[in-house]
Design an enzyme around this catalytic site. Structure first.
Site, short mmCIF file in Angstrom:
data_model
loop_
_atom_site.label_atom_id
_atom_site.label_comp_id
_atom_site.label_asym_id
_atom_site.label_seq_id
_atom_site.Cartn_x
_atom_site.Cartn_y
_atom_site.Cartn_z
N HIS A 416 0.84 -1.19 0.00
CA HIS A 416 0.00 0.00 0.00
C HIS A 416 0.87 1.24 0.00
O HIS A 416 1.79 1.36 0.81
CB HIS A 416 -0.90 0.00 1.25
CG HIS A 416 -1.87 1.13 1.28
ND1 HIS A 416 -2.14 1.85 2.41
CD2 HIS A 416 -2.64 1.68 0.31
CE1 HIS A 416 -3.05 2.79 2.12
NE2 HIS A 416 -3.36 2.70 0.86
N HIS A 417 0.61 2.11 -0.95
CA HIS A 417 1.29 3.40 -1.00
C HIS A 417 0.26 4.50 -0.84
O HIS A 417 -0.23 5.05 -1.84
CB HIS A 417 1.99 3.61 -2.35
CG HIS A 417 3.23 2.79 -2.52
ND1 HIS A 417 3.84 2.61 -3.75
CD2 HIS A 417 3.98 2.10 -1.62
CE1 HIS A 417 4.93 1.85 -3.59
NE2 HIS A 417 5.03 1.53 -2.32
N GLU A 418 -0.14 4.80 0.38
CA GLU A 418 -0.92 6.02 0.58
C GLU A 418 0.05 7.18 0.37
O GLU A 418 1.21 7.12 0.80
CB GLU A 418 -1.51 6.05 1.99
CG GLU A 418 -2.31 7.31 2.32
CD GLU A 418 -3.41 7.60 1.31
OE1 GLU A 418 -4.34 6.79 1.17
OE2 GLU A 418 -3.32 8.64 0.62
N GLU A 487 -8.99 6.96 -4.83
CA GLU A 487 -9.12 8.42 -4.99
C GLU A 487 -8.47 8.95 -6.27
O GLU A 487 -8.30 10.14 -6.44
CB GLU A 487 -8.54 9.20 -3.78
CG GLU A 487 -9.24 8.93 -2.47
CD GLU A 487 -8.71 7.70 -1.75
OE1 GLU A 487 -9.52 6.91 -1.24
OE2 GLU A 487 -7.48 7.51 -1.68
N GLU A 511 -16.01 0.85 1.77
CA GLU A 511 -15.56 1.45 3.03
C GLU A 511 -16.62 2.37 3.63
O GLU A 511 -16.69 2.52 4.84
CB GLU A 511 -14.24 2.20 2.83
CG GLU A 511 -14.31 3.32 1.81
CD GLU A 511 -12.97 4.00 1.57
OE1 GLU A 511 -12.00 3.69 2.26
OE2 GLU A 511 -12.89 4.85 0.67
C1 NOJ Z 1 -9.10 5.61 1.57
C2 NOJ Z 1 -9.08 4.35 0.76
O1 NOJ Z 1 -10.25 4.24 -0.03
C3 NOJ Z 1 -8.93 3.17 1.70
O2 NOJ Z 1 -9.00 1.96 0.99
C4 NOJ Z 1 -7.62 3.31 2.44
O3 NOJ Z 1 -7.53 2.28 3.37
C5 NOJ Z 1 -7.55 4.63 3.19
N1 NOJ Z 1 -7.85 5.72 2.29
C6 NOJ Z 1 -6.20 4.87 3.80
O4 NOJ Z 1 -5.23 4.98 2.81
CA CA Z 2 -11.64 6.05 -0.97
#
Ligand code: NOJ
Ligand code: CA
Length: 706
Positions: A416-418, A487, A511
């Site tokens: 995961h790359h936030e 996003e 979510e």
């Molecule tokens: C919103 C994303 O839709 C979700 O999947 C993710 O876990 C969170 N942001 C945190 O990055």
């Molecule tokens: Ca989202």
């Protein structure tokens, strides 16, 4: 027929200065597009389907920041017509063969005052039409130019029913509203809530693509865009007096729309149309208007069913952050090894290994892990240059041990790359991040773009951000990494050209069942809207409706029945599908979980059995490399009897149907976990009626009986 490619060209090269109205018919003659110039030399078009108007006379053109606009003063310099018929094979998708069959009209327009030449390319398919602008002058007055506004109009013939979300420049995460066109404006404020992280950033006046509409004369019409590359996404602002949608491009930070050069083309503007709603779902026009695959070796691109350390954070059961002392932490400055874990950090080695075990035991391909890296304490929703490290794990996350364990168990890892929208920092670190993934055997990356962008005022779907998302996908291909981002820009069929772009979230995903809620009917409108451009990472499979079971402080509720959750694996096709709920919940409902384990991700064929926007969608799909079929029905708020005609099955073959359906008391609020699993024998002659609950549905696996 396969890969046959005929190009017939009837050149009607007219000499410059001769105006000529032109007509373009689809191969079956049902779709008719007309082109003309107004007295002021403005390009215009109309569209009809079986002689019913789809778009009344509408203007085309582009306004420029400097110099004369590309909107009027044109003469026709040439018109060419051609036909195209080809069948191609996607790397993955709803069908193993896709026919791309259209007639084309290319109109070269000359603007004598500037010496510029702009080509308008129109394509008519049996299921609609596409048009785009191409900038082709060699000796015009400028070689590079800035688009201040695109003026592509869609004059809607009647006050149609529209299914829409606000034309927000930073979020696609809204519930859909159904209203008449004339009621869009009065519903805007109510529609623009719960949208989520940045409601204050835009005040939309229009709607987003894909816009689904139903006309009172029975036509279903979808306005969308295809091949959005190096260009901003398009909103549609409604000029109520003229009942006309006008393209409204997402601006850059300084208000400009797009930087262009001679030789460039715009994305396609598309209109999918039929008198049968199912044809909208079956349309392949958006993919067909994208370029063929540009990745030579695609052997590493593999559909993936995955579980993940995710829902536990979304529900608040555990945390992405390592410590609760968020003020003590600054990325690049804090030595995490000196800090103590909050005891609820989800991505710790033991917990991740539990998920890997679960994935291996149940035949899943991958495990996603979020909250593994430094920086989450500092991820405030304000634009910042640097937020996360993409190579430094938290002290309780043992990368070596985890990746060796996953390899031994035959499970892939998804990183995961936030970014918290610190995109320049992400770009600077991308090579290093992907090298790190290669080293530890990660095959997929989930990106994330929560919060405001840096620089402040830049929008999520502007030209430069569209280029950013594409840069990541392109670079990932160099490292043989599959991508899906949250996003990020909505799908516009670009996955045909870059099939390592497996999906994007681009929607109010599952979510929101744990946040501000998802309305019943949501997954009966998404196939008519967001999924027109390609797969989304919706993250279905929620079996526990009462989120307070995971987090006593939560009041959230999953607004669907359990059978509806199963149906989504079929009705919302994606080469990546998550089973989002917690392993212990799946153990409790092992019989229903079996469907998620069995369902395919990649298909030879898809048959759309029933469909009505926001009401219901029923699809049958044949799995690739298997004789199994799967059927899914996702129902909206009204309980309903679905009637399945199995004539899509090959004649003479008996199948065992394992049916997962709503029980007789099922209701998304009162009895969501009331489901029945039963088996029946069916053939192509069978018909079956199944009752579906409010926000319910069913899922069926069909296996041949020998
Ligand atoms: C919103 C994303 O839709 C979700 O999947 C993710 O876990 C969170 N942001 C945190 O990055
Ligand atoms: Ca989202």
């Amino acid at each position: 027929m396969l890969f046959r490619n005929i190009i017939l060209t009837t050149a009607l090269l007219l000499s410059a200065g001769i105006a000529g109205a032109a007509e373009l018919l689809s191969p079956d003659g049902n779709v008719k597009l007309t082109f003309d110039l107004t007295a002021q030399g403005e390009p215009s078009y109309t569209l009809s389907y079986k002689d019913k108007p789809v778009v009344n006379n509408s203007l085309l053109g582009l306004k420029l920041k400097d110099g004369k606009d590309l909107v009027d003063g044109f003469v026709i310099a040439g018109e060419t017509t051609s036909s195209f018929d080809e069948t191609w094979r996607p790397v993955w998708g709803e069908e193993s063969e896709i026919r791309n069959n259209y007639n084309e009209l290319a109109v070269t327009l000359e603007q004598p005052a500037t010496g510029r030449r702009m080509l308008l390319r129109f394509r008519a398919f049996d299921d609609g039409a596409g048009l785009r602008y191409e900038f082709q002058w060699a000796d015009g007055d400028m070689q590079a130019f800035t688009i201040a506004d695109e003026r592509t109009e869609f004059a809607i013939p009647s006050d149609a029913t529209a299914y829409w979300i606000p034309g927000d420049n930073d979020s696609q995460e809204y519930n859909y509203t159904r209203s008449r066109l004339s009621e869009i404006r009065s519903n805007m404020d109510a529609a623009h809530v719960g949208g989520p992280l940045f409601p204050s950033l835009s005040s939309p006046t229009g709607v987003q693509t894909a816009l689904m509409m139903k006309y009172d004369d029975g036509l279903y019409v979808n306005i969308h865009e295809a091949a959005v590359l190096d260009y901003p996404a398009m909103n549609l602002s409604l000029d109520e007096a003229r009942q006309t949608f006008v393209s409204d491009l997402v601006p850059s930070v300084n208000g400009e729309k797009a930087l262009m050069r001679v030789g460039d083309v715009t994305p396609w503007r598309t209109l999918i149309v039929s008198d049968d709603a199912r044809d909208i779902l079956a349309s392949r026009m958006t993919l067909n208007l994208n370029e063929p695959c540009r990745i030579e070796d695609t052997s590493w691109i593999k559909p993936m069913k995955y579980v993940g350390v995710w829902w536990e954070m979304i529900t608040g059961k555990s945390t992405w952050t390592y410590t609760d002392d968020v003020t003590a932490v600054r990325i690049g400055e804090t030595d995490y090894s000196k800090l103590k874990s909050n005891g609820r950090h989800g991505a710790n080695t033991a917990n991740v290994m539990k998920y890997i075990d679960f994935a291996a035991r149940h035949g899943f391909d991958g495990v996603l892990i979020e909250g593994w890296n430094e920086g989450w304490e500092d991820c405030a929703f304000t634009p910042k240059e640097t937020v996360y490290s993409f190579t430094k794990p938290y002290p309780d996350f043992d990368t070596d041990q985890i990746s060796a364990y996953a390899r031994d168990k035959g499970v892939s890892l998804v990183m995961h790359h936030e970014t918290s929208s610190a995109v320049r920092d992400y770009e600077r670190n991308l090579d290093e991040a992907f090298r790190f993934m290669n080293k530890y055997g990660y095959t997929g990356v989930k990106g994330g773009y929560i919060g405001e962008l840096s620089p402040r005022g830049e929008h999520h779907y502007s030209q430069s951000m569209v280029n950013h998302y594409h840069y990541v996908v392109d670079k990932a291909a160099d490292y043989k990494i599959m991508c899906f981002a949250h996003e990020a820009i909505r799908p516009t069929g670009v996955c045909r050209t870059y099939p390592n772009l497996m999906a994007n979230e681009s929607t109010r995903g599952s979510e929101y069942h744990a946040f501000s809620g998802i309305n019943p009917g949501h997954t009966a409108i998404l196939p008519f809207t967001r999924l027109i451009g390609g797969p989304i990472d919706y993250t279905p499979g929620l079996f526990e409706n009462d989120i307070s079971k995971y987090n006593p402080y939560s009041k959230a509720w999953v607004n669907t029945t359990l059978a509806n959750q199963l149906s989504l694996y079929v009705t919302m096709s994606s080469p990546i599908q998550m089973a989002a709920d917690l392993p212990e919940t799946y153990e409790r409902f092992a019989d229903a979980f079996q469907f998620i384990k069995d369902v395919a991700l990649d298909w030879d064929k898809s048959v759309y059995l029933e469909g009505e926007p926001m009401e219901y969608v029923t699809v049958a799909r044949k799995a690739k490399n298997s004789d199994d079929w799967f059927v899914g029905c996702s129902n909206g708020i009204e309980p309903r009897v679905s009637e399945i005609d199995f004539s899509f099955l090959p004649a003479g073959q008996k199948y065992q149907a394992t049916i997962y359906r709503d029980g007789k008391n099922a209701h998304y609020r009162n009895a969501p976990q009331d489901y029945v699993i039963e088996t029946k024998t069916v053939t192509s002659k069978s018909k079956l009626k199944l009752w579906t609950a409010s926000s319910g549905g069913y899922a069926i696996r069909l296996t041949p009986l020998r």
